[in-house]
Enzyme design. Structure first.
Site, PDB file in Angstrom:
ATOM      1  N   ARG A  50      21.551  12.682  27.010  1.00  0.00           N
ATOM      2  CA  ARG A  50      22.411  12.659  25.809  1.00  0.00           C
ATOM      3  C   ARG A  50      21.710  13.378  24.654  1.00  0.00           C
ATOM      4  O   ARG A  50      22.343  14.099  23.885  1.00  0.00           O
ATOM      5  CB  ARG A  50      22.762  11.220  25.427  1.00  0.00           C
ATOM      6  CG  ARG A  50      23.796  11.143  24.316  1.00  0.00           C
ATOM      7  CD  ARG A  50      24.329   9.740  24.094  1.00  0.00           C
ATOM      8  NE  ARG A  50      23.303   8.854  23.553  1.00  0.00           N
ATOM      9  CZ  ARG A  50      23.481   7.542  23.353  1.00  0.00           C
ATOM     10  NH1 ARG A  50      24.645   6.980  23.646  1.00  0.00           N
ATOM     11  NH2 ARG A  50      22.516   6.795  22.861  1.00  0.00           N
ATOM     12  N   LYS A 149      24.731  12.482  18.618  1.00  0.00           N
ATOM     13  CA  LYS A 149      23.963  11.425  17.933  1.00  0.00           C
ATOM     14  C   LYS A 149      23.008  12.121  16.964  1.00  0.00           C
ATOM     15  O   LYS A 149      21.829  12.334  17.242  1.00  0.00           O
ATOM     16  CB  LYS A 149      23.221  10.564  18.962  1.00  0.00           C
ATOM     17  CG  LYS A 149      22.798   9.207  18.418  1.00  0.00           C
ATOM     18  CD  LYS A 149      22.408   8.263  19.539  1.00  0.00           C
ATOM     19  CE  LYS A 149      21.682   7.035  19.068  1.00  0.00           C
ATOM     20  NZ  LYS A 149      22.399   6.155  18.175  1.00  0.00           N
ATOM     21  N   GLU A 182      34.808   3.143  16.727  1.00  0.00           N
ATOM     22  CA  GLU A 182      33.616   2.360  17.087  1.00  0.00           C
ATOM     23  C   GLU A 182      33.113   1.664  15.843  1.00  0.00           C
ATOM     24  O   GLU A 182      33.677   1.826  14.763  1.00  0.00           O
ATOM     25  CB  GLU A 182      32.540   3.277  17.675  1.00  0.00           C
ATOM     26  CG  GLU A 182      32.064   4.338  16.692  1.00  0.00           C
ATOM     27  CD  GLU A 182      30.966   5.238  17.240  1.00  0.00           C
ATOM     28  OE1 GLU A 182      30.282   4.852  18.198  1.00  0.00           O
ATOM     29  OE2 GLU A 182      30.790   6.341  16.679  1.00  0.00           O
TER      30      GLU A 182
HETATM   31  N1  PXG Z   1      27.850   4.002  18.258  1.00  0.00           N
HETATM   32  C1  PXG Z   1      26.956   4.382  17.325  1.00  0.00           C
HETATM   33  C2  PXG Z   1      27.415   5.048  16.098  1.00  0.00           C
HETATM   34  C3  PXG Z   1      25.587   4.122  17.553  1.00  0.00           C
HETATM   35  O1  PXG Z   1      24.676   4.489  16.633  1.00  0.00           O
HETATM   36  C4  PXG Z   1      26.178   3.073  19.665  1.00  0.00           C
HETATM   37  C5  PXG Z   1      27.494   3.382  19.393  1.00  0.00           C
HETATM   38  C6  PXG Z   1      25.820   2.425  20.958  1.00  0.00           C
HETATM   39  O2  PXG Z   1      25.279   3.377  21.861  1.00  0.00           O
HETATM   40  P1  PXG Z   1      24.172   3.001  22.949  1.00  0.00           P
HETATM   41  O3  PXG Z   1      23.955   4.261  23.702  1.00  0.00           O
HETATM   42  O4  PXG Z   1      22.957   2.550  22.184  1.00  0.00           O
HETATM   43  O5  PXG Z   1      24.744   1.940  23.796  1.00  0.00           O
HETATM   44  C7  PXG Z   1      25.188   3.470  18.736  1.00  0.00           C
HETATM   45  C8  PXG Z   1      23.745   3.193  18.999  1.00  0.00           C
HETATM   46  C9  PXG Z   1      19.989   0.907  14.683  1.00  0.00           C
HETATM   47  C10 PXG Z   1      20.352   1.209  16.102  1.00  0.00           C
HETATM   48  O6  PXG Z   1      18.828   1.100  14.326  1.00  0.00           O
HETATM   49  C11 PXG Z   1      21.583   1.768  16.379  1.00  0.00           C
HETATM   50  C12 PXG Z   1      21.917   2.093  17.685  1.00  0.00           C
HETATM   51  C13 PXG Z   1      21.048   1.851  18.703  1.00  0.00           C
HETATM   52  C14 PXG Z   1      19.821   1.282  18.431  1.00  0.00           C
HETATM   53  C15 PXG Z   1      19.451   0.960  17.111  1.00  0.00           C
HETATM   54  O7  PXG Z   1      20.881   0.480  13.920  1.00  0.00           O
HETATM   55  N2  PXG Z   1      23.137   2.659  17.854  1.00  0.00           N
END
Ligand code: PXG
Length: 286
Positions: A50, A149, A182
């Site tokens: 990713r 991301k 989301e």
């Molecule tokens: N949407 C967004 C906008 C994210 O930032 C997810 C979905 C979930 O994706 P994953 O691949 O992690 O299942 C994310 C992920 C933080 C933090 O510091 C944020 C995420 C992951 C870890 C820490 O707030 N977001």
């Protein structure tokens, strides 16, 4: 703590990058958040894939191969000797001039931090959280595709502020057409009549790796699962709702904009998924 920057390790105090890095100046870069469970990096290949897709989409050419990146992550984890932790993997555009033009940046920088994370207090996993719908819409895919991301989290930050100002820990965001996309740092799913439903990523959501893991678990458990279009009405009338993310894992949602979801308690399917997810983590690390 040892932090990796461009092939070298630094202490936390000495881990510094230039103020001319376009990651800082313009949010020009990409990142990943990854978990280590019992000493094993969770879904490392998927996260790296990713990351490289995100970089490719914004024309950043990462100066090492995906195999070298995996090795750098594993080495940094080993050096920090942490069994349960969080990895922040960042690629910035690199050092350039003052001015948006990314072509002035010679080489992207790679940063790997291994540290602890707790996004939500433990007690909420048993009782669930309340969320609101943010008035801030998810950025339109034709402006900056949310599947990238990127280091540009202002859109999410503004929605997170709305959540906090409303006394909530998280907010759900709509896309420009009013469909559910989301939350600010998590994907969202509902359960209605025994079927799990979650917005397809082209509705403006990150292709969540935790969401993918949960869909695979649901298939194993024989629970029907669909990626589809969802509206606020679908959320309000759902039997269950939960969030998924690397930081959050699986978090039950028990009210949205003041409407109780189901009976206001974490749902049965949500609880089964939470149990299976922790079994999977135990198994992959065992
Ligand atoms: N949407 C967004 C906008 C994210 O930032 C997810 C979905 C979930 O994706 P994953 O691949 O992690 O299942 C994310 C992920 C933080 C933090 O510091 C944020 C995420 C992951 C870890 C820490 O707030 N977001």
């Amino acid at each position: 703590m040892k932090i990796y920057i461009d092939g070298r390790y630094y202490s936390k105090e000495d881990a510094k990058i230039s103020v001319y890095d376009h990651g800082l100046l313009y949010g020009d870069g990409v990142f990943e958040g990854i978990r280590i469970y019992h000493g094993t990096v969770f879904r490392l290949r998927e996260h790296c894939e990713r990351l490289y897709r995100s970089a490719n989409a914004i024309l950043i050419r990462i100066p090492i191969t995906i195999e070298e990146m995996e090795r750098a992550v594993i080495d940094t984890v080993a050096l920090n000797n942490k069994k349960n932790a969080y990895i922040r993997l960042i690629v910035t555009r690199g050092v350039g001039n003052l001015g948006v033009n990314p072509l002035t940046c010679e080489k992207p920088s790679i940063i790997i931090i291994v540290d602890d994370i707790q996004l939500y207090p433990e007690e909420y996993y048993a009782k669930g959280i309340n969320i609101i719908t943010a008035s801030t819409r998810r950025i339109a895919s034709d402006s900056l595709d949310p599947r990238i991301k990127s280091l540009n989290y202002l859109n999410n930050v503004l929605a997170k502020i709305e959540a906090i100002q409303s006394g909530c820990l998280e907010a759900v965001m709509l896309n420009q057409n009013g469909y559910i996309s989301e939350c600010t740092g998590d994907n969202i799913s509902i359960v209605t009549d025994g079927t799990i439903m979650t917005p397809a990523s082209h509705y403006g959501a990150l292709n969540g790796i935790t969401k993918g893991a949960v869909i695979a678990l649901a298939e194993k458990l024989g629970i029907p699962c669909r990626e589809t279009a969802l509206t606020q009405y679908d959320l309000y009338t759902a039997d269950e709702c939960f969030l998924t993310g690397t930081g959050a894992e699986i978090m039950p949602v028990v009210s949205i904009d003041g409407r109780l979801i189901g009976n206001g308690m974490p749902g049965e399917i949500t609880k089964r998924l939470i149990a299976s997810f922790s079994e999977e983590i135990a198994a992959q690390s065992g």
